[in-house]
Design a protein around this motif. Sequence first.
Motif, PDB file in Angstrom:
ATOM      1  N   VAL A  29       0.830  -1.204   0.000  1.00 24.37           N
ATOM      2  CA  VAL A  29       0.000   0.000   0.000  1.00 24.37           C
ATOM      3  C   VAL A  29       0.866   1.256   0.000  1.00 24.37           C
ATOM      4  O   VAL A  29       0.545   2.226  -0.685  1.00 24.37           O
ATOM      5  CB  VAL A  29      -0.965  -0.019   1.196  1.00 24.37           C
ATOM      6  N   VAL A  30       1.974   1.228   0.735  1.00 26.09           N
ATOM      7  CA  VAL A  30       2.882   2.380   0.709  1.00 26.09           C
ATOM      8  C   VAL A  30       3.436   2.573  -0.704  1.00 26.09           C
ATOM      9  O   VAL A  30       3.495   3.690  -1.219  1.00 26.09           O
ATOM     10  CB  VAL A  30       4.018   2.201   1.735  1.00 26.09           C
ATOM     11  N   GLY A  31       3.795   1.478  -1.351  1.00 26.40           N
ATOM     12  CA  GLY A  31       4.262   1.556  -2.726  1.00 26.40           C
ATOM     13  C   GLY A  31       3.182   2.050  -3.666  1.00 26.40           C
ATOM     14  O   GLY A  31       3.443   2.807  -4.595  1.00 26.40           O
ATOM     15  N   LEU A  32       1.952   1.634  -3.411  1.00 18.81           N
ATOM     16  CA  LEU A  32       0.826   2.063  -4.245  1.00 18.81           C
ATOM     17  C   LEU A  32       0.583   3.563  -4.122  1.00 18.81           C
ATOM     18  O   LEU A  32       0.311   4.244  -5.110  1.00 18.81           O
ATOM     19  CB  LEU A  32      -0.422   1.291  -3.851  1.00 18.81           C
ATOM     20  N   VAL A  33       0.709   4.083  -2.916  1.00 18.10           N
ATOM     21  CA  VAL A  33       0.555   5.525  -2.718  1.00 18.10           C
ATOM     22  C   VAL A  33       1.671   6.277  -3.449  1.00 18.10           C
ATOM     23  O   VAL A  33       1.412   7.282  -4.124  1.00 18.10           O
ATOM     24  CB  VAL A  33       0.549   5.865  -1.214  1.00 18.10           C
ATOM     25  N   LEU A  34       2.899   5.780  -3.344  1.00 17.47           N
ATOM     26  CA  LEU A  34       4.005   6.452  -4.028  1.00 17.47           C
ATOM     27  C   LEU A  34       3.864   6.375  -5.545  1.00 17.47           C
ATOM     28  O   LEU A  34       4.168   7.338  -6.253  1.00 17.47           O
ATOM     29  CB  LEU A  34       5.336   5.843  -3.582  1.00 17.47           C
ATOM     30  N   VAL A  35       3.376   5.243  -6.045  1.00 24.31           N
ATOM     31  CA  VAL A  35       3.163   5.119  -7.486  1.00 24.31           C
ATOM     32  C   VAL A  35       2.078   6.081  -7.952  1.00 24.31           C
ATOM     33  O   VAL A  35       2.192   6.704  -9.011  1.00 24.31           O
ATOM     34  CB  VAL A  35       2.814   3.656  -7.851  1.00 24.31           C
ATOM     35  N   SER A  36       1.021   6.236  -7.167  1.00 29.20           N
ATOM     36  CA  SER A  36      -0.029   7.174  -7.578  1.00 29.20           C
ATOM     37  C   SER A  36       0.478   8.612  -7.551  1.00 29.20           C
ATOM     38  O   SER A  36       0.095   9.420  -8.400  1.00 29.20           O
ATOM     39  CB  SER A  36      -1.268   7.013  -6.707  1.00 29.20           C
ATOM     40  N   VAL A  37       1.328   8.935  -6.593  1.00 24.94           N
ATOM     41  CA  VAL A  37       1.921  10.281  -6.557  1.00 24.94           C
ATOM     42  C   VAL A  37       2.811  10.498  -7.784  1.00 24.94           C
ATOM     43  O   VAL A  37       2.774  11.561  -8.411  1.00 24.94           O
ATOM     44  CB  VAL A  37       2.707  10.494  -5.246  1.00 24.94           C
ATOM     45  N   MET A  38       3.591   9.484  -8.140  1.00 22.78           N
ATOM     46  CA  MET A  38       4.446   9.607  -9.329  1.00 22.78           C
ATOM     47  C   MET A  38       3.614   9.744 -10.597  1.00 22.78           C
ATOM     48  O   MET A  38       3.923  10.537 -11.488  1.00 22.78           O
ATOM     49  CB  MET A  38       5.374   8.386  -9.463  1.00 22.78           C
ATOM     50  N   GLY A  39       2.541   8.968 -10.697  1.00 20.41           N
ATOM     51  CA  GLY A  39       1.681   9.058 -11.872  1.00 20.41           C
ATOM     52  C   GLY A  39       1.009  10.415 -11.983  1.00 20.41           C
ATOM     53  O   GLY A  39       0.906  10.985 -13.070  1.00 20.41           O
ATOM     54  N   CYS A  40       0.562  10.941 -10.848  1.00 21.99           N
ATOM     55  CA  CYS A  40      -0.068  12.267 -10.873  1.00 21.99           C
ATOM     56  C   CYS A  40       0.954  13.362 -11.163  1.00 21.99           C
ATOM     57  O   CYS A  40       0.654  14.338 -11.844  1.00 21.99           O
ATOM     58  CB  CYS A  40      -0.781  12.525  -9.554  1.00 21.99           C
ATOM     59  N   GLY A  41       2.161  13.201 -10.661  1.00 19.46           N
ATOM     60  CA  GLY A  41       3.224  14.144 -10.997  1.00 19.46           C
ATOM     61  C   GLY A  41       3.588  14.097 -12.473  1.00 19.46           C
ATOM     62  O   GLY A  41       3.886  15.126 -13.087  1.00 19.46           O
ATOM     63  N   TRP A  42       3.520  12.908 -13.024  1.00 18.83           N
ATOM     64  CA  TRP A  42       3.780  12.734 -14.457  1.00 18.83           C
ATOM     65  C   TRP A  42       2.726  13.480 -15.269  1.00 18.83           C
ATOM     66  O   TRP A  42       3.041  14.178 -16.220  1.00 18.83           O
ATOM     67  CB  TRP A  42       3.772  11.255 -14.748  1.00 18.83           C
ATOM     68  N   TRP A  43       1.467  13.337 -14.870  1.00 19.76           N
ATOM     69  CA  TRP A  43       0.394  14.039 -15.574  1.00 19.76           C
ATOM     70  C   TRP A  43       0.472  15.549 -15.356  1.00 19.76           C
ATOM     71  O   TRP A  43       0.164  16.317 -16.260  1.00 19.76           O
ATOM     72  CB  TRP A  43      -0.962  13.516 -15.142  1.00 19.76           C
ATOM     73  N   LEU A  44       0.886  15.957 -14.153  1.00 19.83           N
ATOM     74  CA  LEU A  44       1.047  17.393 -13.901  1.00 19.83           C
ATOM     75  C   LEU A  44       2.130  17.988 -14.789  1.00 19.83           C
ATOM     76  O   LEU A  44       1.996  19.118 -15.268  1.00 19.83           O
ATOM     77  CB  LEU A  44       1.389  17.642 -12.431  1.00 19.83           C
ATOM     78  N   SER A  45       3.209  17.238 -14.986  1.00 23.76           N
ATOM     79  CA  SER A  45       4.283  17.753 -15.827  1.00 23.76           C
ATOM     80  C   SER A  45       3.862  17.835 -17.290  1.00 23.76           C
ATOM     81  O   SER A  45       4.437  18.602 -18.056  1.00 23.76           O
ATOM     82  CB  SER A  45       5.525  16.875 -15.692  1.00 23.76           C
ATOM     83  N   LEU A  46       2.846  17.053 -17.672  1.00 23.53           N
ATOM     84  CA  LEU A  46       2.331  17.126 -19.038  1.00 23.53           C
ATOM     85  C   LEU A  46       1.246  18.185 -19.190  1.00 23.53           C
ATOM     86  O   LEU A  46       0.748  18.418 -20.284  1.00 23.53           O
ATOM     87  CB  LEU A  46       1.783  15.759 -19.465  1.00 23.53           C
ATOM     88  N   GLY A  47       0.834  18.814 -18.073  1.00 21.09           N
ATOM     89  CA  GLY A  47      -0.130  19.904 -18.127  1.00 21.09           C
ATOM     90  C   GLY A  47      -1.574  19.493 -17.908  1.00 21.09           C
ATOM     91  O   GLY A  47      -2.478  20.258 -18.197  1.00 21.09           O
ATOM     92  N   ILE A  48      -1.804  18.301 -17.407  1.00 17.58           N
ATOM     93  CA  ILE A  48      -3.166  17.813 -17.168  1.00 17.58           C
ATOM     94  C   ILE A  48      -3.421  17.887 -15.665  1.00 17.58           C
ATOM     95  O   ILE A  48      -3.461  16.892 -14.960  1.00 17.58           O
ATOM     96  CB  ILE A  48      -3.326  16.370 -17.686  1.00 17.58           C
ATOM     97  N   SER A  49      -3.612  19.091 -15.150  1.00 20.37           N
ATOM     98  CA  SER A  49      -3.655  19.274 -13.698  1.00 20.37           C
ATOM     99  C   SER A  49      -4.970  18.820 -13.076  1.00 20.37           C
ATOM    100  O   SER A  49      -4.971  18.176 -12.028  1.00 20.37           O
ATOM    101  CB  SER A  49      -3.386  20.735 -13.352  1.00 20.37           C
ATOM    102  N   PHE A  50      -6.098  19.134 -13.681  1.00 20.61           N
ATOM    103  CA  PHE A  50      -7.377  18.781 -13.076  1.00 20.61           C
ATOM    104  C   PHE A  50      -7.579  17.269 -13.059  1.00 20.61           C
ATOM    105  O   PHE A  50      -7.989  16.705 -12.048  1.00 20.61           O
ATOM    106  CB  PHE A  50      -8.535  19.443 -13.824  1.00 20.61           C
ATOM    107  N   LEU A  51      -7.292  16.622 -14.161  1.00 17.82           N
ATOM    108  CA  LEU A  51      -7.439  15.170 -14.221  1.00 17.82           C
ATOM    109  C   LEU A  51      -6.469  14.480 -13.268  1.00 17.82           C
ATOM    110  O   LEU A  51      -6.798  13.449 -12.666  1.00 17.82           O
ATOM    111  CB  LEU A  51      -7.234  14.681 -15.649  1.00 17.82           C
TER     112      LEU A  51
END
Length: 78
Positions: A29-51
């Motif tokens: 679960v700790v790994g899952l939380v970190l993976v979701s943070v990385m995925g959301c950071g990846w999307w933020l860097s691509l400019g998809i902030s709301f999604l």
Amino acid sequence: VTYFVIFLALCFVLGGLAVVSNLSLYYGVVGLVLVSVMGCGWWLSLGISFLSLVLFMVYLGGMLVVFVYSVSLAAEPF
């Protein structure tokens, strides 16, 4: 900026592999939380902030409910 996106994508993939290969529920679960943070950071860097924000809230909310349910079932001796 390109190296940062590649770094986040690599961390996302390696973190997903770490979640799948982990036997402990708690570390998974700790790994899952970190993976979701990385995925959301990846999307933020691509400019998809709301999604990215919606994905983070829905995904973590759902995963934490499943985690609590799994822990309660694993802790019950009957």
